[in-house]
Write a protein that holds these residues in place. Structure first.
Motif, short mmCIF file in Angstrom:
data_model
loop_
_atom_site.label_atom_id
_atom_site.label_comp_id
_atom_site.label_asym_id
_atom_site.label_seq_id
_atom_site.Cartn_x
_atom_site.Cartn_y
_atom_site.Cartn_z
N CYS A 243 -16.56 -24.52 -7.16
CA CYS A 243 -16.74 -23.29 -7.94
C CYS A 243 -18.00 -23.46 -8.80
CB CYS A 243 -15.53 -23.04 -8.81
SG CYS A 243 -15.73 -21.64 -9.93
N PRO A 244 -18.97 -22.57 -8.66
CA PRO A 244 -20.20 -22.70 -9.44
C PRO A 244 -19.97 -22.46 -10.94
CG PRO A 244 -20.24 -20.65 -8.21
CD PRO A 244 -19.02 -21.41 -7.76
N VAL A 245 -18.93 -21.71 -11.30
CA VAL A 245 -18.65 -21.46 -12.71
C VAL A 245 -17.95 -22.68 -13.33
CG1 VAL A 245 -17.42 -19.96 -14.34
CG2 VAL A 245 -18.62 -18.96 -12.38
N CYS A 246 -16.95 -23.22 -12.64
CA CYS A 246 -16.25 -24.42 -13.14
C CYS A 246 -17.21 -25.59 -13.32
CB CYS A 246 -15.15 -24.84 -12.17
SG CYS A 246 -13.70 -23.77 -12.13
N ASN A 247 -18.17 -25.70 -12.41
CA ASN A 247 -19.10 -26.82 -12.43
C ASN A 247 -20.40 -26.51 -13.18
OD1 ASN A 247 -17.90 -29.04 -10.65
ND2 ASN A 247 -17.51 -27.16 -9.51
N GLN A 248 -20.42 -25.39 -13.88
CA GLN A 248 -21.56 -24.96 -14.70
C GLN A 248 -22.87 -24.91 -13.92
OE1 GLN A 248 -21.45 -27.49 -18.17
NE2 GLN A 248 -19.64 -26.45 -18.97
N SER B 75 -12.42 -17.67 -19.62
CA SER B 75 -11.45 -18.52 -20.31
C SER B 75 -10.93 -19.64 -19.41
CB SER B 75 -10.28 -17.68 -20.81
OG SER B 75 -10.72 -16.74 -21.75
N GLY B 76 -11.54 -19.82 -18.25
CA GLY B 76 -11.17 -20.91 -17.36
C GLY B 76 -10.34 -20.45 -16.18
N ARG B 77 -9.96 -21.42 -15.38
CA ARG B 77 -9.20 -21.15 -14.16
C ARG B 77 -7.77 -20.72 -14.50
NH1 ARG B 77 -8.99 -26.24 -10.77
NH2 ARG B 77 -8.43 -27.04 -12.78
N GLN C 242 -12.12 -18.91 -2.94
CA GLN C 242 -12.27 -18.18 -4.19
C GLN C 242 -11.55 -18.95 -5.30
OE1 GLN C 242 -10.50 -14.52 -2.87
NE2 GLN C 242 -12.50 -13.56 -2.64
N CYS C 243 -12.15 -18.94 -6.47
CA CYS C 243 -11.58 -19.63 -7.63
C CYS C 243 -11.19 -18.57 -8.67
CB CYS C 243 -12.59 -20.60 -8.21
SG CYS C 243 -11.92 -21.64 -9.53
N PRO C 244 -9.89 -18.38 -8.93
CA PRO C 244 -9.47 -17.36 -9.89
C PRO C 244 -9.69 -17.80 -11.34
CG PRO C 244 -7.56 -18.44 -8.92
CD PRO C 244 -8.76 -19.03 -8.27
N HIS D 133 -16.52 -16.54 -6.06
CA HIS D 133 -16.79 -17.08 -4.73
C HIS D 133 -17.29 -18.52 -4.85
CE1 HIS D 133 -17.76 -17.17 -0.51
NE2 HIS D 133 -18.96 -17.62 -0.80
N GLU D 134 -16.61 -19.42 -4.17
CA GLU D 134 -16.99 -20.85 -4.21
C GLU D 134 -18.10 -21.13 -3.21
OE1 GLU D 134 -12.79 -22.85 -5.44
OE2 GLU D 134 -13.13 -22.44 -3.33
N TRP D 135 -18.90 -22.12 -3.52
CA TRP D 135 -19.96 -22.57 -2.63
C TRP D 135 -19.41 -23.62 -1.70
CZ3 TRP D 135 -24.21 -23.57 -6.86
CH2 TRP D 135 -24.57 -22.35 -7.44
#
Length: 86
Positions: A4-9, A27-29, A60-62, A79-81
């Motif tokens: 996940c590009p958001v989780c991994n900044q 606010s996270g996953r 997909q990462c919710p 959308h995950e990479w």
């Protein structure tokens, strides 16, 4: 394997609140809210229990997004990479 590009900044997401059009904050996953140990559990196995159909299959990462203006919460699927393993 997907990340996940958001989780991994690696990327950020801006999302407007559908209620008041204010900017929502990530606010996270969703899975991180299950219990004290869920942030440390295997992500793909938690996706099978999160109640969101096909998020694991569709990579997909919710994430939970919160609006500080009207206190609304929404779940957005990021959308995950795909990463290729050697």
């Amino acid at each position: 394997m997907s990340i996940c590009p958001v989780c991994n900044q690696l990327s950020s997401t801006q999302y407007r609140c559908p209620s008041c059009l204010g900017m929502m904050e990530d606010s996270g996953r969703v899975m991180d809210y299950y219990d004290d140990y869920s942030p440390y559990a295997e992500i793909d196995s938690l996706k099978m229990e999160d109640g969101i159909p096909d998020d694991e299959k569709d990579n997909q990462c919710p994430h939970v997004f919160y609006c500080s203006q009207c206190a609304a919460e929404n779940v957005l699927l990021i959308h995950e990479w795909r990463s290729e393993s050697n």
